[in-house]
Design an enzyme around this catalytic site. Structure first.
Site, PDB file in Angstrom:
ATOM      1  N   LYS A 101       0.873  -1.178   0.000  1.00 39.61           N
ATOM      2  CA  LYS A 101       0.000   0.000   0.000  1.00 39.61           C
ATOM      3  C   LYS A 101       0.909   1.227   0.000  1.00 39.61           C
ATOM      4  CE  LYS A 101      -3.772   2.518   1.282  1.00 39.61           C
ATOM      5  NZ  LYS A 101      -4.336   3.014   0.011  1.00 39.61           N
ATOM      6  N   ASN A 123     -13.552   2.404  -3.665  1.00 40.59           N
ATOM      7  CA  ASN A 123     -12.798   2.589  -2.428  1.00 40.59           C
ATOM      8  C   ASN A 123     -12.464   4.058  -2.224  1.00 40.59           C
ATOM      9  OD1 ASN A 123      -9.707   3.332  -2.339  1.00 40.59           O
ATOM     10  ND2 ASN A 123     -10.070   2.318  -4.311  1.00 40.59           N
ATOM     11  N   CYS A 149      -3.474   8.677  -7.049  1.00 39.39           N
ATOM     12  CA  CYS A 149      -4.541   8.378  -6.091  1.00 39.39           C
ATOM     13  C   CYS A 149      -5.730   9.301  -6.335  1.00 39.39           C
ATOM     14  CB  CYS A 149      -4.055   8.542  -4.653  1.00 39.39           C
ATOM     15  SG  CYS A 149      -5.420   8.255  -3.497  1.00 39.39           S
TER      16      CYS A 149
HETATM   17  O1  RRO Z   1      -5.752   5.037  -0.476  1.00 36.24           O
HETATM   18  C1  RRO Z   1      -6.578   5.185  -1.409  1.00 36.24           C
HETATM   19  O2  RRO Z   1      -7.693   5.662  -1.200  1.00 36.24           O
HETATM   20  C2  RRO Z   1      -6.253   4.850  -2.815  1.00 36.24           C
HETATM   21  C3  RRO Z   1      -5.018   5.055  -3.403  1.00 36.24           C
HETATM   22 BR1  RRO Z   1      -3.533   5.641  -2.478  1.00 36.24          BR
HETATM   23  C4  RRO Z   1      -4.850   4.796  -4.798  1.00 36.24           C
HETATM   24  O3  RRO Z   1      -3.781   4.977  -5.398  1.00 36.24           O
HETATM   25  N1  RRO Z   1      -5.920   4.338  -5.479  1.00 36.24           N
HETATM   26  C5  RRO Z   1      -7.101   4.141  -4.903  1.00 36.24           C
HETATM   27  O4  RRO Z   1      -8.049   3.734  -5.578  1.00 36.24           O
HETATM   28  N2  RRO Z   1      -7.264   4.388  -3.564  1.00 36.24           N
END
Ligand code: RRO
Length: 304
Positions: free
Chosen positions: A45, A69, A131
């Site tokens: 992550k 998400n 992100c």
């Molecule tokens: O942490 C997130 O909400 C997230 C990240 Br860093 C990303 O690169 N892509 C995503 O869909 N969620």
């Protein structure tokens, strides 16, 4: 015997199959389900140079053909990860790709510097420029070619190959890909999630605590295939890691056929982490059936 290994630029991977950042934790969380030493790499992550609390719950929500998400980049920071999570992950024999993020070019620089003494099993750094869930910073880095190039130039101190993870939420992906490659990215990871919004049918409120989020899973697979094909066409010599809706061996082959050297699996892991082993083995079986000598020969095999 079919050779299951592939190379992404200067990095040799034992298998073409990796975990996608954000879907397999930071450490050895998946070791009970798959021998992590037999997949290409565990991609962490994304980590910042500091700890970060992330977004309010709910952070995940299933939708038709995928998942939304808004985790919001929660994490312990690079230093805490190096001391607390990485040793257990290395004990599994895994190769590791560390994903980093920041709110500024300086943040990325610091995160990269913190990785300069990381063990050699941290085989690459994935620079997450895409992100969709970071607010108050004026948008997604990867929608700005100059800014993305600045970030790549700032991350050299990590001392290992850098893969730039780009956004599919733009028609300029080839332009951004070119800029980050010229600024030092050895490879490109294509693609991150798509900006989306889903409502609860009863309350008509957003299903995620932060409102909108990133859409992943089978729904975005053709988008990933298109992005890989377009970038491969524009930059035929730049290695690509394909990611987006891979759930089967056929999905992985599709991304490789349009130009990816390796693939990452994310959303499908939530249903069954053992999909990593199935696709790893499926690529070997399918290479044999097609008379290929190696899994790497799937790269660029498409009849476009
Ligand atoms: O942490 C997130 O909400 C997230 C990240 Br860093 C990303 O690169 N892509 C995503 O869909 N969620």
């Amino acid at each position: 015997m079919i050779d299951p290994s592939v190379t992404v630029g200067s990095v040799r991977l034992r298998s073409a199959v990796m975990t996608a950042s954000g879907t397999a934790g930071y450490g050895s969380e998946f070791a009970p389900y798959v021998d992590l030493a037999t997949i290409g790499a565990v991609v962490t992550k994304s980590l910042a140079p500091y700890d970060w609390p992330g977004n309010p719950a709910p952070r995940l929500h299933p939708v038709h053909s995928g998942m939304m998400n808004s985790v919001g980049l929660q994490g312990p920071g690079v230093d805490a990860w190096l001391t607390r999570a990485l040793p257990g992950l290395l004990d599994t024999g895994a190769d590791v790709v560390c994903s980093i993020w920041g709110r500024s070019v300086e943040d990325y620089r610091r995160a990269a510097e913190m990785l300069s003494d990381a063990p050699n099993s941290v085989v690459a750094v994935e620079v997450n420029l895409s992100c969709p869930n970071l607010e108050g910073r004026g948008g997604i880095f990867a929608h700005d070619a100059d800014l993305s190039a600045e970030v790549l130039a700032a991350t050299e101190a990590c001392g290992r190959p850098r893969w730039a993870k780009l956004s599919p939420n733009t028609d300029r992906i080839a332009e951004v890909a070119r800029a980050v490659t010229q600024a030092g990215a050895e490879a490109l990871t294509l693609v991150n999630t798509l900006l989306g919004l889903a409502l609860d049918p009863e309350t008509l409120r957003p299903t995620l605590g932060n409102g909108g989020g990133g859409l992943s899973g089978p729904a975005i697979h053709p988008i990933a295939v298109r992005a890989v094909a377009d970038v491969r066409n524009a930059l035929p010599d730049t290695p690509i890691v394909g990611v987006g809706g891979v759930a089967t061996t056929a999905d992985a082959i599709e991304l490789m056929a349009v130009g990816a050297s390796a693939v990452q699996i994310g959303t499908a892991l939530f249903a069954d982490p053992r999909v990593l082993a199935r696709v790893r083995d499926g690529l070997v079986t399918e290479a044999a059936r097609r008379g290929l000598g190696s899994v790497a020969e799937f790269t660029g095999l498409a009849a476009l």
